[in-house]
Enzyme design. Sequence first.
Site, PDB file in Angstrom:
ATOM      1  N   HIS A  15       0.834  -1.206   0.000  1.00  9.73           N
ATOM      2  CA  HIS A  15       0.000   0.000   0.000  1.00  9.73           C
ATOM      3  C   HIS A  15       0.870   1.257   0.000  1.00  9.73           C
ATOM      4  O   HIS A  15       0.659   2.176  -0.806  1.00  9.73           O
ATOM      5  CB  HIS A  15      -0.913  -0.023   1.235  1.00  9.73           C
ATOM      6  N   GLU A  16       1.842   1.298   0.908  1.00  6.08           N
ATOM      7  CA  GLU A  16       2.693   2.487   1.002  1.00  6.08           C
ATOM      8  C   GLU A  16       3.552   2.662  -0.244  1.00  6.08           C
ATOM      9  O   GLU A  16       3.811   3.790  -0.676  1.00  6.08           O
ATOM     10  CB  GLU A  16       3.563   2.419   2.258  1.00  6.08           C
TER      11      GLU A  16
END
Length: 574
Positions: free
Chosen positions: A501-502
Site C-alpha cells: 500500500h505504502e
Amino acid sequence: MQTLNGRNESIVFFSKHLLFRNFSTFQKNNFFTSIARNNGEETGLYGFELLKSPKGFQRFVDEAIKRSSELVSYVSNLPSSMEIIRAMDEISDTVCSVVDSAELCRNTHPDREFVEEATKASMRINEYLHFLNTNHSLYNAVLKAEHNGAMQTDESQKAAHSLRVDFEKGGIHLSADKLHRVNELNIDIAHLCREFSENMITDPGFVDIFPESGIPKHIQHLLKPIYRSCTSKESHSRRKHNKERGFRITTDSKMLSSVLQWVSDDEVRKQSYIQGNSSPRANIDILDKLIAARHELGQIMGHKSFADFSIHPNLASSPEVVKSFLLELSKIVRPKADQEFNAIRDFKRKKYNQPYEGLEPWDETYLTGMMKSSAYDLESSVISSYFPLSQCLEGLNAMVQSLFGATFCSIPLAPGESWHEDVLKMALHHPEEGDLGYLYLDLHSRKGKYPGCAHFAIKGGRRISATEYQLPIVALVCNFSAPPGSSTARLNHCELETLFHEFGHALHSLLSRTDYQHFSGTRVVIDLAEIPSNLFEYYAWDYRVLKTFAKHYLTGEVIPEKLVESMKDFLCSD
C-alpha cells in the site's frame, strides 16, 4: 494537505488551504536544493544544507519567509499571465519544504533537539502560511490569471482555479473582522491538533500485569519487567517476603495490537483494550475544544457544519453524499459481516463451553487468529517465514520493473543526510529517462518513532524550465520488528499488504509528471489520493506475484499456492 497517506492515523496538523495544501522544495537554482545523488560531501537532513544541526531549522524558516516575500512582491506587480501561476507554485514549493521536512523530522528523528526545533519551525511557518493565505494581492493576481484567458494549458487553468478556491476556503472574501476570526481559529486548530498528536505519543497509557504468566513468553521481550512485593505463606507461623515479577504493557497502537493478537487471558486483553482506547485522558478536553473551533469555523465560512465546509471542494461534494454512500455500502457488506461475527462468537462459545457467551471488542483479533490456525492451518509465524523484509523489497522492485521498466537502485547517503543508521536511500531509475525520483526507506521499529506506516512527501515534482524538471523525493516510514533472536524482520501478510500500500503511494509520487507541484503525486483531491495505493494492495494477494519473491527464509522454498489460497479464504484481520 496530503503530507501523509498512511494506513493508520494521519498526522495532518494544518487546514487544507492554499499554500500549505501542497508541500515540496525550492527551485533548483537556489541553496535549498536537495542534492539527490551526492558526491560524498557533508550535507544536512534530506540533502538540505541548512539542516546540518537542529538550529538550522530556524534559518530554514527565515530563508523560506524571505524568499516567499520576494515572490509575493513579484506576483503583485505581474500582468495577467501564466507566470503568476508559476510564481505562486514556487511560493508554495518554497514554504512547504519547511513543513514537509519538519513533519518528517518530528516523527522520525531520534534526537530530541532536532524534534523540538522542527516542531518550532513547523508552528512558525504555519503562522506565516496564514498570512499568505489571506494576502489580497496574491488573491487578486490569481483572479486575474483565472478569468482573463491568460492560461495556455489545461493544467495552468486548473491550477488557477484550484488556487482561487483554496484562497476562498481560507476566508479571504470575508469581511475584515470575520477573516481575523478565521485566522485565529485556524491557528488554534493547528495547535490543538498538534497537542492531540503529541499526547498520543508521550502518554499512550499502560497496564501493569501480574503475574508474568499472563503474558506469552514470545512477546515478553517487548514489554518492561516490573516487580511488586508479595507475601506467601510457608506455614501458619512463618511468612516469607518476595518480589513478584510482572510486565507493564504500554498501550500504544503497535503494542496493543500484539497483546490483542497473542494474549490468551481475556482479562489482560480487556484491560489493555480499554486503557489503549481511553488514553490519553487529556485529549478529551482537546477534542471538545477542537470540535467547537471547527464548528465555529464552518459556520463563519457559510456552512452549516465543519463537515460540510471540509468536504465541499472534493468529489463527494457534501456530507449527505458521503453518508448515502456509506449506508449503501453497509447494506452490501452487512450480511457478510453478520456471518463473520456469528462465526467468531460461536467459536468462542464452543471454546469456553459457555453457550451464551457474548463477543467482546477485545476478543475478535485473538479468536480470529485461533480460527485461522485451526480451520485453515494458518499460523502467523508460518506465513511470516515466507516474507523476510529484504525479499519483499526485492519482490516490489521486480514488480516495478515489470510494470514500468524502472528499477529501484540503492545509492549512498551523504554524511548528515540521514536521521538514523537504518535509513536507506533509493533512486527510481529508468534506462532511457534516467532518475525519476528518490525514496528514503525507514522501515524498522524504534522508540519515539511515528508508530504506524506512512508516506511522507519531501519534494513534489514540477517543471522548472523546458529542459529541467524538479524530481520528487519521498520517504516511507514503517515499524517492522525482527522476531526474538533474529536480526531480520519477517512480515505477516497484513504487514506485507501495508508495505505494498505504502509503495503504491510512493510510486504515485515518484512517477507523477506535472508542470506544477500543486498537483504532484498524491496531491490530488483527497477522494482519489488512496486509489493507486489500494489497487497496489491486490498484488500482495496475487500468487503470480508472490511466488517471485515469497520464499522460506531458511529453506528457500517458494510459498505454497495452497497456503495463499487459504489466506484468501480467510482474509487477514491481525
